[in-house]
Design an enzyme around this catalytic site. Structure first.
Site, PDB file in Angstrom:
ATOM      1  N   TYR A 143     -88.450  60.515 -23.950  1.00 31.86           N
ATOM      2  CA  TYR A 143     -87.861  60.185 -25.246  1.00 31.86           C
ATOM      3  C   TYR A 143     -87.503  61.475 -25.968  1.00 31.86           C
ATOM      4  O   TYR A 143     -88.301  62.417 -25.996  1.00 31.86           O
ATOM      5  CB  TYR A 143     -88.864  59.386 -26.085  1.00 31.86           C
ATOM      6  CG  TYR A 143     -88.396  59.008 -27.471  1.00 31.86           C
ATOM      7  CD1 TYR A 143     -87.310  58.151 -27.646  1.00 31.86           C
ATOM      8  CD2 TYR A 143     -89.046  59.489 -28.608  1.00 31.86           C
ATOM      9  CE1 TYR A 143     -86.899  57.784 -28.924  1.00 31.86           C
ATOM     10  CE2 TYR A 143     -88.637  59.128 -29.886  1.00 31.86           C
ATOM     11  CZ  TYR A 143     -87.560  58.273 -30.048  1.00 31.86           C
ATOM     12  OH  TYR A 143     -87.151  57.919 -31.303  1.00 31.86           O
ATOM     13  N   ASP A 236     -88.024  69.709 -24.359  1.00 27.67           N
ATOM     14  CA  ASP A 236     -88.360  68.995 -25.586  1.00 27.67           C
ATOM     15  C   ASP A 236     -89.878  69.048 -25.727  1.00 27.67           C
ATOM     16  O   ASP A 236     -90.607  68.276 -25.104  1.00 27.67           O
ATOM     17  CB  ASP A 236     -87.852  67.558 -25.513  1.00 27.67           C
ATOM     18  CG  ASP A 236     -88.172  66.780 -26.794  1.00 27.67           C
ATOM     19  OD1 ASP A 236     -88.992  67.269 -27.598  1.00 27.67           O
ATOM     20  OD2 ASP A 236     -87.606  65.690 -26.977  1.00 27.67           O
ATOM     21  N   LYS A 264     -93.429  67.414 -34.826  1.00 28.70           N
ATOM     22  CA  LYS A 264     -94.816  66.955 -34.892  1.00 28.70           C
ATOM     23  C   LYS A 264     -95.786  68.051 -35.360  1.00 28.70           C
ATOM     24  O   LYS A 264     -95.871  68.296 -36.555  1.00 28.70           O
ATOM     25  CB  LYS A 264     -95.202  66.290 -33.575  1.00 28.70           C
ATOM     26  CG  LYS A 264     -94.324  65.032 -33.362  1.00 28.70           C
ATOM     27  CD  LYS A 264     -94.698  64.102 -32.242  1.00 28.70           C
ATOM     28  CE  LYS A 264     -93.848  62.835 -32.354  1.00 28.70           C
ATOM     29  NZ  LYS A 264     -93.071  62.476 -31.211  1.00 28.70           N
TER      30      LYS A 264
HETATM   31  C1  PLP Z   1     -91.536  62.072 -31.288  1.00 30.82           C
HETATM   32  C2  PLP Z   1     -90.593  62.700 -30.350  1.00 30.82           C
HETATM   33  C3  PLP Z   1     -89.272  62.988 -30.708  1.00 30.82           C
HETATM   34  C4  PLP Z   1     -88.661  62.494 -31.992  1.00 30.82           C
HETATM   35  O1  PLP Z   1     -89.252  63.058 -33.103  1.00 30.82           O
HETATM   36  P1  PLP Z   1     -89.103  62.297 -34.511  1.00 30.82           P
HETATM   37  O2  PLP Z   1     -89.706  63.249 -35.487  1.00 30.82           O
HETATM   38  O3  PLP Z   1     -89.829  61.006 -34.377  1.00 30.82           O
HETATM   39  O4  PLP Z   1     -87.646  62.097 -34.746  1.00 30.82           O
HETATM   40  C5  PLP Z   1     -88.493  63.719 -29.828  1.00 30.82           C
HETATM   41  N1  PLP Z   1     -88.985  64.139 -28.643  1.00 30.82           N
HETATM   42  C6  PLP Z   1     -90.243  63.862 -28.261  1.00 30.82           C
HETATM   43  C7  PLP Z   1     -90.738  64.374 -26.951  1.00 30.82           C
HETATM   44  C8  PLP Z   1     -91.078  63.113 -29.083  1.00 30.82           C
HETATM   45  O5  PLP Z   1     -92.308  62.783 -28.661  1.00 30.82           O
END
Ligand code: PLP
Length: 425
Positions: A143, A236, A264
């Site tokens: 994701y 990511d 995060k």
């Molecule tokens: C949570 C997440 C996102 C998206 O971040 P948001 O702050 O919810 O938009 C993107 N990449 C990864 C790997 C994530 O776990």
């Protein structure tokens, strides 16, 4: 106005889809009504009935030092007294940017945004700007936020609702996103040789199909394929950055991606994301270069203050403590699985882990999809009734924080023993 949960849920559902601001929170995958949280402290949260829970959601990752850590609260309060947003550069964003560039060697410069979604979306734009190519490759089950082009086979949230892709994404956009299975290097190689890719984007340790570590050689293979085909490698690290190590997953595996996405943890519980790269790549971003990207609340001083306070608590002993707690939880859960006789396995990376209702190992989203979601839902309800709040989907990581000490972990393990016994019947 009443704040009882039943009334709150009814009111919420009238004015917000599913009563929530993000879909998984609605508990559709596990059944029952989601508790409305009134407060949090350390490893625990309390709902509007003042019921106490040990929290293994931890805001889905940001709260690596636990809820309401005094140093983080103090940083936010003192900044708030000086104003909450200026729309101008301010000292804390320089401080946070310096902390990040010192910790993550592949990131020489970065741009702050307000979410991980924006970070990944902007990283892809930068890769396209730099390569002049259109197509990107992502992995099924990974994701990268909810930008249109990144919603193909996008893991937990999307998979939990049985949507292979989202409605509302145009075929034109979807065409530019190719997908491969996580840990399947041969297919990546084939695609990258056949199609000029702007980027390969990957969660270096996947966290959105449950916890799925890369197999040995997978990430190094991606680096090699990118180098030989002219694609850029995007890690990511929105979950893994400052969680698996101060330098993120890339420090663990000793590889340098071209572009890194963060979020995060770096916001300490406030809305922050960032994308960063070498000085030469970041020089393509406005105002230095032609790639446009902006944000009214980007680099928000409250969020920067929370981020600085959080990162300043993450020294090497913090990572030892996180790993210790993760390992203790893994051992306890593995023993509970064995004692109950259910088909299950635990996959862990540091303070991230998932109990899969499957004998495992889980290498990709096809394996993850075979885990028994009915058993997970029953287990989730059994744990909640014992005061342990797990992420409400089989396909998510549990998050351990510095506030999850041995005593807390042992309570979770005890609850897991009893819950597994209950669902086996
Ligand atoms: C949570 C997440 C996102 C998206 O971040 P948001 O702050 O919810 O938009 C993107 N990449 C990864 C790997 C994530 O776990």
């Amino acid at each position: 106005m009443s704040t009882r949960t039943a009334d709150l849920l009814e009111r919420a559902e009238r004015v917000m889809p599913g009563g929530v601001s993000s879909p998984v929170r609605a508990y559709r995958a596990v059944g029952g009504a989601p508790p409305f949280i009134a407060r949090g402290n350390g490893a625990r949260v309390w709902d509007t009935f003042d019921r106490e829970y040990i929290d293994l959601v931890c805001s889905w990752g940001p709260l690596i030092v636990g809820h309401a850590h005094p140093r983080v609260v103090e940083a936010i309060v003192s900044q708030a007294q000086l104003g909450t947003s200026y729309g101008a550069p301010s000292p804390r964003e320089v401080e946070l940017a310096e902390l990040i560039t010192e910790a993550v060697p592949s990131v020489e410069m970065l741009r702050f945004v307000s979410s991980g979604t924006e970070a990944a979306m902007s990283a892809v734009r930068l890769a396209r700007a730099a390569t002049g190519r259109d197509k990107i490759l992502k992995f099924a089950g990974c994701y990268h936020g909810h930008a249109d082009g990144l919603l193909a086979k996008a893991g937990s949230g999307v998979a939990t609702f049985g949507l292979a892709d989202s409605a509302g994404v145009t075929p034109g956009t979807a065409r530019d996103t190719l997908t491969a299975q996580y840990n399947d290097l041969a297919t990546v190689e084939e695609i990258a040789r056949a199609v000029p890719l702007a980027a390969i984007i990957v969660e270096p340790y996947a966290g959105n199909m449950g916890c799925v570590p890369p197999e040995p050689g997978f990430l190094a293979g991606l680096r090699r394929i990118c180098d030989s085909t002219g694609a850029l490698l995007i890690f990511d690290e929105v979950i893994t950055g400052f969680r698996l190590a101060r330098g993120g997953a890339q420090a663990l595996v000793d590889l340098r991606p071209d572009i890194t996405c963060l979020g995060k943890v770096i916001g300490g519980g406030l809305p922050v994301g960032a994308y960063g790269a070498s000085r030469s790549l970041m020089s393509r971003v406005a105002p230095l270069g032609p790639m446009y990207q902006a944000g009214t609340l980007s680099g928000n001083p409250l969020a920067m203050a929370a981020g600085v306070a959080t990162l300043s608590l993450l020294d090497s002993s913090a990572y030892e403590a996180l790993d210790h707690s993760g390992a203790r939880l893994e051992r306890g859960l593995t023993e509970a699985i064995r004692a109950s006789g259910i088909d299950g396995c635990v996959q862990r990376a540091g303070s991230l882990l998932t109990l899969f209702f499957s004998s495992g190992p889980i290498r990709d989203d096809v394996d993850a999809a075979r885990a028994d979601r009915g058993s997970f839902a029953a287990f989730h309800r059994a744990m909640l009734s014992r005061g342990v709040m797990l992420p409400p989907s089989q396909l998510e990581c549990w998050f351990v924080s510095l506030a999850h000490d041995d005593g807390v972990i042992d309570l979770v393990v005890r609850a897991a023993h009893d819950s597994l016994k209950e669902i086996v019947g």
